[in-house]
Design a protein around this motif. Structure first.
Motif, short mmCIF file in Angstrom:
data_model
loop_
_atom_site.label_atom_id
_atom_site.label_comp_id
_atom_site.label_asym_id
_atom_site.label_seq_id
_atom_site.Cartn_x
_atom_site.Cartn_y
_atom_site.Cartn_z
N TYR A 1 25.19 66.56 81.19
CA TYR A 1 24.63 66.30 79.86
C TYR A 1 24.00 67.52 79.21
CZ TYR A 1 25.07 61.39 81.22
OH TYR A 1 25.54 60.17 81.61
N ASN B 1 14.47 59.36 81.26
CA ASN B 1 15.47 60.33 80.82
C ASN B 1 15.68 61.45 81.84
OD1 ASN B 1 15.99 59.13 78.26
ND2 ASN B 1 14.03 59.94 77.53
N LYS C 1 19.16 63.14 82.42
CA LYS C 1 19.87 63.72 81.27
C LYS C 1 19.56 65.21 81.09
CE LYS C 1 21.92 59.95 79.97
NZ LYS C 1 21.64 59.28 78.69
#
Length: 524
Positions: free
Chosen positions: A375, A397, A400
């Motif tokens: 990502y 998160n 990511k």
């Protein structure tokens, strides 16, 4: 990581002139009667057990009537908003011993209305109770001062010289700092500007200094608080080898003296132009793995005085102490410094070949097991560290993002081998670092851009390296083996359903050219 390099030479001349001043009372009297403003800080610790510093700033020679004083929001070297002003209390100002109004414009800005050419004094307290390398701390046993968290500045006068006097030091306590001492004054120091002031932490306490050593005639010191029980002679012998190994890469020592400042057990280290502050606990250094880890850590922080303090991204200077400085190139400043810490301790003879491989495998395995590799690119990780943190996003998160501390050395390895192969082992990543140092720091006296870094690598290699820089700007999977083969190596993967595990292996049969690259890389 933060000095305004574009005017180093002018500052050196300025420092020489300032040190020739004659001191009378609390004022600098300049033979030329210069109208430069005078800033003199006094720091005291009347009740250290309460974790409060008291700071006074004596000002004179001001031509303005409205002055905005600001407390920095961060410190270069730790790319996070620290909001140091939250620790400031009791902010007042006096003219002729009478309090005058202070208008607080925002959380870290205080505006004063003063009379031209009339001296005045600021006074405030700073709470310091969190022990961390990027925070000031104070208790009854020692004091650690991050100047960014104690000393306010004025945007228009960031290049003004400043003095700092420490008062109320217990008998027997010592001071360790990279600041220049004021000749003839006890516990008083001088900085040619605020960049230098903010680059010079101060440690005070019952400090122990280990026997210093010299490299190329330059003294290197190690001084610290609560250092523990360890073989001090062996430790300093190893540290000297680290410094010699690092210096050999660049071929120049740009400081007059260097000090390793050990702030006590804890976490983290932050680099500076002529010193580094490091969390340090000597207990356990009798174990080879603990000693190896410590030497790698110190090699990393020491190499930073080259890579980021002088070999720096263009955006890292001049510094915006209010809003911060974002750059795509922390993967060079931090990630390549990880790669070089591994190389430095290997070249210093402090670790064997297997430990060197293990160090590299650790970075590669951490990166390759990070879901964020799909990502976030290296440049994105660098730019977004202000919000993500140096080790990537946290919480929901977390998957990511990546850390430039992990992918950076992995790409450094590939880049190094690409250059070695392209030049028939006549050049390496070392030549890139030397080129950046001499061309941008020494000659141009500025940082380099993203494009200039790639251009420097390609100039050394003699052809395009777009295939390698795809690993920098995109999330394309790193093809290690297409580059490791240049040295007769391969990265073997042994994985289960949850974890990928990579390890270096030597090919069964290697050519003479592969062997030359391998031996050169391993410093055999």
């Amino acid at each position: 990581m933060k000095h305004l390099l574009s005017h180093f030479k002018k500052k050196r001349v300025f420092i020489f002139l300032i040190l020739s001043f004659v001191f009378f009372g609390n004022q600098y009297v300049v033979a030329s009667q210069s109208q430069l403003p005078v800033l003199q800080y006094t720091v005291s610790m009347p009740n250290p057990e309460n974790h409060y510093y008291h700071v006074e700033l004596h000002c004179s020679g001001w031509q303005e009537e409205n002055i905005d004083f600001k407390m920095p929001n961060w410190m270069p070297g730790y790319y996070q908003m620290m909001n140091y002003s939250k620790m400031v209390e009791n902010f007042t100002t006096k003219v002729n011993n009478k309090e005058t109004a202070v208008n607080k414009l925002n959380e870290n800005t205080w505006q004063l209305k003063v009379t031209k050419n009339k001296p005045f004094t600021l006074s405030y307290d700073v709470k310091a109770e969190k022990q961390f390398v990027a925070n000031s701390f104070l208790d009854a046993t020692h004091a650690y001062i991050i100047p960014n968290s104690l000393f306010v500045y004025i945007n228009e006068h960031i290049n003004t010289s400043v003095s700092v006097k420490i008062e109320g030091i217990k008998k027997g306590f010592k001071i360790a700092t990279g600041l220049e001492p004021v000749v003839g004054k006890s516990n008083e120091f001088f900085a040619s500007d605020f960049d230098i002031l903010y680059d010079s932490p101060i440690l005070i306490g019952d400090l122990e200094e280990l026997p210093s050593f010299k490299v190329n005639g330059i003294e290197h010191r190690f001084i610290g608080y609560k250092m523990g029980d360890f073989d001090r002679v062996k430790f300093m012998d190893n540290l000297k080898k680290v410094v010699e190994s690092a210096v050999a890469i660049i071929g120049d020592i740009p400081y007059k003296q260097y000090t390793f400042i050990a702030i006590g057990p804890g976490r983290g280290g932050i680099e500076h132009l002529n010193n580094t502050t490091v969390s340090f606990d000597g207990n356990g250094l009798d174990k080879p793995d603990v000693m190896n880890t410590m030497m790698s850590f110190l090699a990393h922080e020491y190499f930073h005085h080259y890579n980021v303090k002088r070999i720096r991204p263009f955006e890292l200077g001049p510094f915006d102490y209010d809003k911060g400085n974002k750059t795509n190139l922390l993967w060079v400043s931090e990630g390549l410094s990880v790669y070089y810490e591994y190389l430095i301790v290997k070249r210093a003879g402090l670790v064997n070949e297997q430990t060197f491989f293990n160090n590299l495998e650790s970075s590669i395995n951490t990166f390759e097991n990070s879901p964020g590799r799909l990502y976030q690119s290296l440049t994105q990780a660098s730019f977004e560290t202000w919000s993500d943190g140096p080790f990537g996003k946290q919480g929901e998160n977390a998957n990511k993002s990546i850390s430039y501390y992990d992918k950076g050395p992995a790409v450094g390895l590939v880049l190094d081998f690409a250059i070695r192969q392209a030049t028939q082992n006549q050049k390496s990543l070392d030549d890139v670092m030397r080129f950046l140092y001499w061309q941008y720091y020494k000659k141009l006296q500025r940082g380099f851009t993203d494009a200039e870094f790639q251009q420097a690598c390609e100039t050394i290699a003699g052809h395009s390296l777009n295939n390698v820089f795809e690993y920098v700007y995109t999330t394309k999977p790193v093809d290690y083996n297409s580059h490791l083969i240049f040295a007769g190596l391969q990265l073997k993967e042994q994985s289960d359903s949850n974890t990928r595990k990579f390890s270096f292996q030597l090919l069964e049969s290697i050519t003479e050219s592969q062997q030359k690259i391998l031996h050169s890389w391993l410093d055999k």
